[in-house]
Write a protein that holds these residues in place. Structure first.
Motif, mmCIF file in Angstrom:
data_model
loop_
_atom_site.group_PDB
_atom_site.id
_atom_site.type_symbol
_atom_site.label_atom_id
_atom_site.label_comp_id
_atom_site.label_asym_id
_atom_site.label_seq_id
_atom_site.Cartn_x
_atom_site.Cartn_y
_atom_site.Cartn_z
ATOM 1 N N LEU A 760 0.744 -1.281 -0.122
ATOM 2 C CA LEU A 760 0.111 0.121 0.068
ATOM 3 C C LEU A 760 0.793 1.206 0.099
ATOM 4 O O LEU A 760 0.741 2.080 -0.783
ATOM 5 C CB LEU A 760 -0.968 0.120 1.295
ATOM 6 C CG LEU A 760 -2.026 -0.918 1.441
ATOM 7 C CD1 LEU A 760 -2.751 -0.789 2.402
ATOM 8 C CD2 LEU A 760 -2.862 -0.530 -0.063
ATOM 9 N N ALA A 761 1.838 1.069 0.741
ATOM 10 C CA ALA A 761 2.753 2.177 0.949
ATOM 11 C C ALA A 761 3.435 2.792 -0.559
ATOM 12 O O ALA A 761 3.447 3.859 -1.024
ATOM 13 C CB ALA A 761 3.999 2.184 1.676
ATOM 14 N N ALA A 762 3.804 1.723 -1.250
ATOM 15 C CA ALA A 762 4.359 1.866 -2.559
ATOM 16 C C ALA A 762 3.305 2.178 -3.640
ATOM 17 O O ALA A 762 3.814 3.278 -4.277
ATOM 18 C CB ALA A 762 4.811 0.467 -3.080
ATOM 19 N N ILE A 763 2.237 1.767 -3.334
ATOM 20 C CA ILE A 763 0.980 2.235 -4.359
ATOM 21 C C ILE A 763 0.797 3.636 -4.115
ATOM 22 O O ILE A 763 0.544 4.712 -4.879
ATOM 23 C CB ILE A 763 -0.057 1.332 -4.105
ATOM 24 C CG1 ILE A 763 0.335 0.182 -5.001
ATOM 25 C CG2 ILE A 763 -1.262 2.041 -5.018
ATOM 26 C CD1 ILE A 763 -0.422 -1.104 -4.659
ATOM 27 N N GLY A 764 0.807 4.054 -2.787
ATOM 28 C CA GLY A 764 0.577 5.504 -2.446
ATOM 29 C C GLY A 764 1.817 6.479 -2.768
ATOM 30 O O GLY A 764 1.285 7.458 -3.461
ATOM 31 N N ILE A 765 2.835 6.003 -2.705
ATOM 32 C CA ILE A 765 4.021 6.864 -3.114
ATOM 33 C C ILE A 765 3.802 7.026 -4.619
ATOM 34 O O ILE A 765 3.886 8.174 -5.124
ATOM 35 C CB ILE A 765 5.197 6.311 -2.882
ATOM 36 C CG1 ILE A 765 5.457 6.362 -1.307
ATOM 37 C CG2 ILE A 765 6.339 7.103 -3.626
ATOM 38 C CD1 ILE A 765 6.630 5.836 -0.756
ATOM 39 N N PHE A 766 3.316 5.869 -5.298
ATOM 40 C CA PHE A 766 3.339 6.134 -6.741
ATOM 41 C C PHE A 766 2.362 6.968 -7.125
ATOM 42 O O PHE A 766 2.492 7.822 -8.033
ATOM 43 C CB PHE A 766 2.935 4.451 -7.196
ATOM 44 C CG PHE A 766 2.694 4.594 -8.858
ATOM 45 C CD1 PHE A 766 3.673 4.800 -9.712
ATOM 46 C CD2 PHE A 766 1.293 4.399 -9.484
ATOM 47 C CE1 PHE A 766 3.483 4.595 -11.141
ATOM 48 C CE2 PHE A 766 1.153 4.287 -10.625
ATOM 49 C CZ PHE A 766 2.250 4.472 -11.602
ATOM 50 N N THR A 767 0.910 6.796 -6.574
ATOM 51 C CA THR A 767 -0.100 7.809 -6.922
ATOM 52 C C THR A 767 0.327 9.143 -6.780
ATOM 53 O O THR A 767 -0.125 10.108 -7.263
ATOM 54 C CB THR A 767 -1.386 7.308 -6.273
ATOM 55 O OG1 THR A 767 -0.675 6.663 -5.061
ATOM 56 C CG2 THR A 767 -2.284 6.573 -6.973
ATOM 57 N N MET A 768 0.976 9.537 -5.421
ATOM 58 C CA MET A 768 1.438 10.637 -5.144
ATOM 59 C C MET A 768 2.188 11.333 -6.130
ATOM 60 O O MET A 768 2.103 12.630 -6.476
ATOM 61 C CB MET A 768 1.844 10.961 -3.683
ATOM 62 C CG MET A 768 0.873 10.754 -2.593
ATOM 63 S SD MET A 768 1.761 11.617 -1.112
ATOM 64 C CE MET A 768 2.895 10.355 -0.835
#
Lengths: 780, 152
Positions: A760-768
Motif C-alpha cells: 500500500l505504501a508503494a502504491i501510495g507513493i506511486f499515486t502521489m
C-alpha cells in the motif's frame, strides 16, 4: 382499537400528500376534518366506562426486553385531555379551512398538524414513561415545524428554533428524571411507579428527580424562566397558536405534573417549586401582557399567566385546588381558543393585529366583537355567572386560602392569596384592554383592508367555543360530574368528592377577592397612562428573551473562542498537547498504581563494545539536534541506525541486524533524494520560551519512556513464551531459524499484513508522484 | 546531460550484480535454517537492481527489463494469500504450513517446506515495493528537470 385511534392521525398524515396532489378543487382541510371528529366521537364512548371507574388498558409489545411497550391507559385524566385535543382539534381544523388560502402549502400544514395531534394523544394516553417521552419529543418536533410554517420569514424560523431549543432541553432533562425513576422502581409503567412512589420519595435522589421532571414540565408549559419561547411562537399561523399554544401542547407540562402528582405531591419541595413558580408565572405573565400591543402577544402572555395559575393550583395539592385546576384547564381551552380565533379573524379582515392601529371594529364586525366580549370577560373572571372563567377563578381564590400542616408551607402560604389577587388584577386589565381597544372607540388608522365581518365558516369554531363558555358557566355540574370528577379522582387518587356543586356562596372571602379584582382592575385600567412608566423600571431593559439571546450568543462566541484558542492549526501545538497529555497520564497512572518498580536483579553484564556503541549513538543523536545543515543531520542520524544494527549483532539477532542495515541504507538514500530538493535549512529563530517548553517536554517524554522501560523489565509477571518457540521451531515449523519460522509459520498472518502495508505504501507513493491534480493547471 | 565514460563502474557492476544476486538468492533459500529470508533476500535483490540502474541509466535498463516492478506487489501478495488458502484444502486453519523430505533429481535428499512459498510472496512484494518507490522518485526528478529545461 385504542391503538388504532392513536395511530389514525399518523396514518392520515401519511396519506395527506397523495390527496393533496390528487384532489385540487376541494380544500384539503375537509379531508383532515374527519380525523379529529371521528376520534372525538370515539373517545366520547369512554366516558361511561370512566364514570363507573372502569379504566381501559391496552398493551402492544414494542421492545419487551427493555420494558418499553406501547401501553395505552384511559382514566379520567387521560380521557379529558384526549377529548380536549380531538375536540379543539376539530374546531381548529374547521377554522383553518377558512383561514388558510388554497395557495398556501396546505399539504405541509395538515401533515404537521396531524403529526402533532397524534403525538399529543400519545402523550396523554401512554402509560409507559419512555413511550410518553417519545411522543413528547414528537410534539416538540411537530410544533417546531408548525411555528416555522412560513419559513421564508426570519422571525418564524427564529421562533421555531427558540421553542425547539427550550422544549428539547426540558425534554432531555425529563428523560433523565424518567430514567432515574424507572431505575429506582424497576418498572417503566406510570401506574407501577405510582404504586412504588415511596421508593422514589424516600430515595436520596428525590429532589434531583423532581427537578429534572419539573424542568420538562416547566419548559413545555412555558413557566417563568422558560416562558420566553411562547410569545415568539406566535409567528405561527393563528390556527396553530390556538391549538398548540393555548389548548394542547402547553398543557402537556400541566398534564405531566398532574399525572405524577400521586408520586410527588405531598412533599414540601414539590409544593414550593410548583406553586411558587406557578404564582410567579401568573403574576409576571399578566403584568407583561398589559404592556404588549400585538393581539397575539397579549394572548401569549395571557396563556403564560393562566398556565402559571393552573400550575400553582396543582402545587397546592388540596382536593379543592385540584378541582379548580382541572376546571380551569377546561375553561382556559374554551375561552383562549376562541380569543385566538377572534384575533385571527381581526388580523384576516383588517390586515393588522396591532391594537394601537385598531379600534371601533364593533360596528363592522358585531359577531366577532360579541365573541371577543365573552372570551375576554371570561378570561378576566368578570363576576357574572355567565362566564366560566369567573367560576374557576373563584375556585382558584378559594383554593389559595387553604391551610396546611407542614411548617414550611405554613410560613409561605399566607402570601399566596395576595399574589393570586395581584396577578388577577392584571389579568383583568389586559382582558378588558383587549376587548375595548380593539372593538370600541374610533377607528384610529386607515387600514389596508376595509374591515368587514368574517365569513360564517370562520365564525363557527369560535361560536361553538363561546357557546361552551356560557354553557359551562350555567350548568357546570354536567361537566363537573362527567369529566372533572374522574379527573380529580385520577390526580389525587381519592374518591370523587362532592365539592363540585359548591358555587353560590355570597358570604365568602373568594367573592370579595373577585370584587377587589374588579374594582382595582377598573381603576388601574382607566388610569393606565399614568402608571405605564412602571414598565421602564421593572422589566426595564431586562427580559427573559434577552437573557436567552445573550446566553445563546455567549455560548456561540464562547465556544468559538475556546476552539480558536486551542485549535491553532499549528502542528507544534497539537504535538505539545498530545505529548503533555501522554506524559501526565503515564506519570500519574504509573505512580498511583506503584508501577515504578525498579529493580536491578535481572540485569545482564555490560560489555565494553556495547558501551562504546551506545556512547557513539548518543553523541550522534545529540548532534542531529544542533546540525544546521539538513544533509548533515541525515547522515549523522544514519550513525544512530548503523549503531543500532551493530547492537543487534552484539545481542545475537543476525536477521534483525541484516534488515536494519539495509533498511537504514535505503531510508538514508531516500532522505537524501528528497531533501536535496528542499530549500536550505535556516536556523529557526525560536523564542526562548518556546525553546524551554520544547526542552521540558522532550526531556520529560524521554524520562518517562526510560522509566517505563526499566520498570517493565524489572517486573516480569509471566514466563515468556519464547521457550515454546525454541523447542518447537524445528519440530513444528521445520526450520532452525527461529525468527524466520515465527515470521512465516507461527505468526504468518502478521507478516502477510505487513507486506500488504508495504504494498500500500508503494502504491501510495506511486499515486502521489504520478497523479498530481495540480500538475497541469488543474485544481489547487 | 552528458554522461562521462564510466567504463570501470559498468564493468565492475556487471560482475558484482551477479554476486549480489547470488547472495540474495542464497539468503532467501537459507532463511528457514540460517539468518535470511524473504525480506532480506528481496531487499538484497533490489539492491542489485538499483546498482544496475545507477550505472547504466534508465534508458538502457528500460530496454533490458521490460516488465513493470509494480506488478510484483500484487503477484507477491497473491502468492502469500494463496499459500494461506492452500491449507484449507487439507482441512487446516489458514496459513498452516507443512514440511517433508523429498528425493529430487539433482539435489538429492532435500527438505522442502510450504513456508518457502509464503516467503516467496514476501520476496516478490519487497522487491516490487522497493523498486517502485526508488524508480518513481528517481524518475520524478528527471521529469521535473525535463520540464525545467523545456521552459528555459
Amino acid at each position: 382499537m385504542l391503538h388504532a385511534a392513536v395511530l389514525l392521525p399518523f396514518l392520515a398524515a401519511f396519506f395527506i400528500p397523495f390527496i393533496y396532489r390528487g384532489v385540487k378543487q376541494v380544500h384539503l382541510g375537509w379531508f383532515v376534518l374527519a380525523v379529529p371528529i371521528l376520534l372525538f366521537g370515539y373517545f366520547l364512548t369512554f366516558i361511561k366506562n370512566v364514570l363507573q371507574g372502569v379504566h381501559t388498558l391496552k398493551t402492544f409489545e414494542w421492545i419487551p426486553s427493555l420494558g418499553v411497550n406501547v401501553t395505552l391507559y384511559i382514566d379520567g385524566l387521560g380521557l379529558f385531555f384526549a377529548l380536549l385535543i380531538t375536540g379543539i382539534g376539530s374546531l381548529v381544523v374547521l377554522y383553518s379551512i377558512y383561514y388558510l388560502n388554497k395557495a398556501e402549502k396546505l399539504g405541509h400544514f395538515y401533515v404537521y398538524l396531524l403529526l402533532f395531534m397524534g403525538a399529543m394523544l400519545g402523550v396523554v394516553l401512554s402509560d409507559n414513561l419512555f413511550v410518553l417521552y417519545t411522543f413528547w419529543e414528537l410534539t416538540s418536533i411537530s410544533s417546531f415545524l408548525l411555528i416555522g410554517y412560513w419559513y421564508q420569514r426570519e422571525k418564524s424560523t427564529a421562533g421555531a428554533l427558540k421553542s425547539m431549543v427550550i422544549t428539547v432541553f426540558g425534554g432531555l432533562a425529563m428523560l433523565g428524571g424518567f430514567l432515574l425513576m424507572s431505575d429506582l422502581t424497576g418498572t417503566t409503567s406510570i401506574r407501577g411507579i405510582i404504586e412504588n412512589a415511596d421508593l422514589i420519595v424516600e430515595s436520596p435522589l428525590f429532589s434531583f428527580i423532581l427537578i429534572l421532571v419539573l424542568l420538562g414540565a416547566f419548559t413545555k408549559s412555558a413557566q417563568f424562566p422558560f416562558h420566553t419561547w411562547l410569545p415568539d411562537a406566535m409567528e405561527a399561523p393563528t390556527p396553530v397558536s390556538a391549538f398548540l399554544h393555548s389548548a394542547t401542547m402547553v398543557k402537556a407540562g400541566i398534564y405531566l405534573v398532574a399525572r405524577l402528582s400521586l408520586v410527588f405531591a405531598g412533599t414540601d419541595l414539590f409544593f414550593l417549586i410548583v406553586s411558587g413558580f406557578g404564582l410567579l408565572t401568573l403574576c409576571w405573565g399578566s403584568y407583561m401582557a398589559v404592556r404588549k400591543t400585538d393581539l397575539k402577544a397579549i394572548l401569549a402572555y395571557s396563556t403564560i399567566s393562566q398556565l402559571g395559575m393552573i400550575m400553582a393550583m396543582l402545587g397546592f395539592g388540596t382536593k379543592a385546588a385540584i378541582l379548580a385546576a382541572v376546571f380551569h384547564i377546561l375553561n382556559h381551552a374554551t375561552f383562549k381558543g376562541s380569543l385566538f380565533m377572534v384575533a385571527g379573524i381581526v388580523d384576516h379582515e383588517t390586515g393588522t393585529r396591532d391594537i394601537r392601529r385598531l379600534g371601533g371594529l364593533f360596528t363592522f364586525m358585531p359577531i366577532t366583537a360579541t365573541l371577543a366580549f365573552f372570551g375576554a370577560f371570561s378570561m378576566a373572571g368578570f363576576p357574572l355567572p355567565i362566564f366560566n372563567g369567573f367560576l374557576s377563578k373563584e375556585m382558584f381564590f378559594e383554593a389559595s386560602l387553604f391551610k396546611h400542616s407542614s411548617p414550611i408551607v405554613e410560613s409561605v402560604a399566607p402570601f399566596f392569596p395576595y399574589l393570586a389577587v395581584g396577578g388577577s388584577i392584571f389579568t383583568f386589565i389586559y382582558s378588558v384592554m383587549l376587548f375595548f381597544r380593539t372593538f370600541t372607540g374610533k377607528q384610529r388608522d386607515t387600514l389596508e383592508k376595509q374591515p368587514h365581518e368574517a365569513p360564517i365558516g370562520m365564525l363557527i369554531s369560535p361560536m361553538i367555543l363561546v357557546a361552551l363558555v356560557v354553557i359551562i358557566a350555567i350548568v357546570p355540574d354536567v361537566f363537573g360530574k362527567s369529566l372533572l370528577a374522574p379527573m380529580v379522582d385520577s390526580i389525587t387518587g381519592k374518591a370523587v368528592d362532592p365539592h363540585i356543586k359548591f358555587w353560590h356562596g355570597i358570604n365568602n372571602t373568594a367573592l370579595y377577592m373577585s370584587l377587589a379584582v374588579l374594582v382595582f382592575g377598573t381603576i388601574l385600567y382607566l388610569t393606565r397612562t399614568k402608571w405605564e412608566k412602571v414598565y421602564d423600571i421593572l422589566p426595564g431593559k431586562m427580559s427573559a428573551a434577552k437573557v436567552f439571546d445573550a446566553f445563546m450568543n455567549g455560548l456561540e462566541t464562547g465556544s468559538k473562542k475556546v476552539t480558536n484558542r486551542y485549535m491553532t492549526g499549528s502542528l507544534r501545538h497539537y504535538l505539545v498537547y498530545i505529548l503533555t497529555f501522554s506524559v501526565v497520564l503515564l506519570a500519574v497512572s504509573m505512580s498511583v498504581t506503584g508501577g515504578f518498580n525498579l529493580s536491578t536483579d535481572d540485569l545482564a553484564p555490560i560489555a565494553v563494545p556495547e558501551v562504546m556503541i551506545a556512547v557513539v549513538m548518543a553523541v550522534a543523536a545529540f548532534g542531529t539536534i544542533f546540525m544546521n545543515n539538513r544533509i548533515a543531520a541525515i547522515l549523522v542520524l544514519g550513525i544512530v541506525g548503523y549503531g543500532l544494527s551493530l547492537l543487534f549483532v552484539f545481542f545475537r539477532a543476525p536477521d534483525l541486524a541484516l534488515t536494519q542495515l539495509i533498511v537504514e541504507t535505503v531510508t538514508v538514500a531516500l532522505f537524501l533524494l528528497c531533501f536535496y530538493h528542499l530549500p536550505d535549512l535556516n536556523k529557526e529563530k525560536t523564542p526562548s520560551r518556546t525553546k524551554v517548553v520544547n526542552w521540558v517536554i522532550s526531556i520529560s517524554v524521554g524520562v518517562i519512556v526510560t522509566l517505563i522501560g526499566i520498570a517493565s523489565h524489572s517486573t516480569k509477571m509471566f514466563e515468556p513464551i519464547s521457550e515454546y518457540f525454541i523447542k518447537n521451531s524445528y519440530k513444528l515449523g521445520g526450520g532452525d531459524n527461529i525468527v524466520n519460522v515465527i515470521l512465516v509459520d507461527f505468526r504468518g498472518l502478521d507478516t502477510l499484513l505487513e507486506i500488504l502495508v508495504l504494498g500500500l505504501a508503494a502504491i501510495g507513493i506511486f499515486t502521489m508522484i504520478k497523479l498530481r491534480p495540480n500538475k497541469k493547471g488543474g485544481n489547487e | 546531460m552528458q554522461r562521462s565514460n564510466d567504463l570501470i563502474l559498468k564493468t565492475t557492476t556487471t560482475i558484482i550484480v551477479f554476486i549480489i544476486m547470488g547472495f540474495s538468492i542464497y539468503l532467501f533459500f537459507a532463511g528457514h535454517n540460517a539468518p535470511g529470508g524473504g525480506f532480506i533476500g528481496g531487499l538484497m535483490t533490489s539492491g542489485a537492481l538499483v546498482l544496475l540502474y545507477i550505472s547504466y541509466g534508465f534508458k538502457t535498463m528500460e530496454r533490458v527489463i521490460r516488465f513493470d516492478f509494480k506488478n510484483f506487489i500484487p503477484i507477491g501478495l497473491l502468492i502469500a494469500v494463496l499459500t494461506g488458502i492452500g491449507s484449507f484444502f487439507f482441512g487446516q486453519p489458514f496459513l498452516s504450513h507443512t514440511d517433508a523430505y523429498f528425493e529430487l533429481p539433482i539435489l538429492g535428499h532435500t527438505h522442502l517446506a510450504t513456508a518457502i512459498l509464503f516467503d516467496l510472496g514476501v520476496y516478490f512484494t519487497v522487491v516490487g515495493v522497493t523498486m517502485t518507490i526508488i524508480l518513481n522518485i528517481a524518475a520524478d526528478e528527471g521529469e521535473e528537470e525535463l520540464s525545467k529545461q523545456n521552459t528555459q
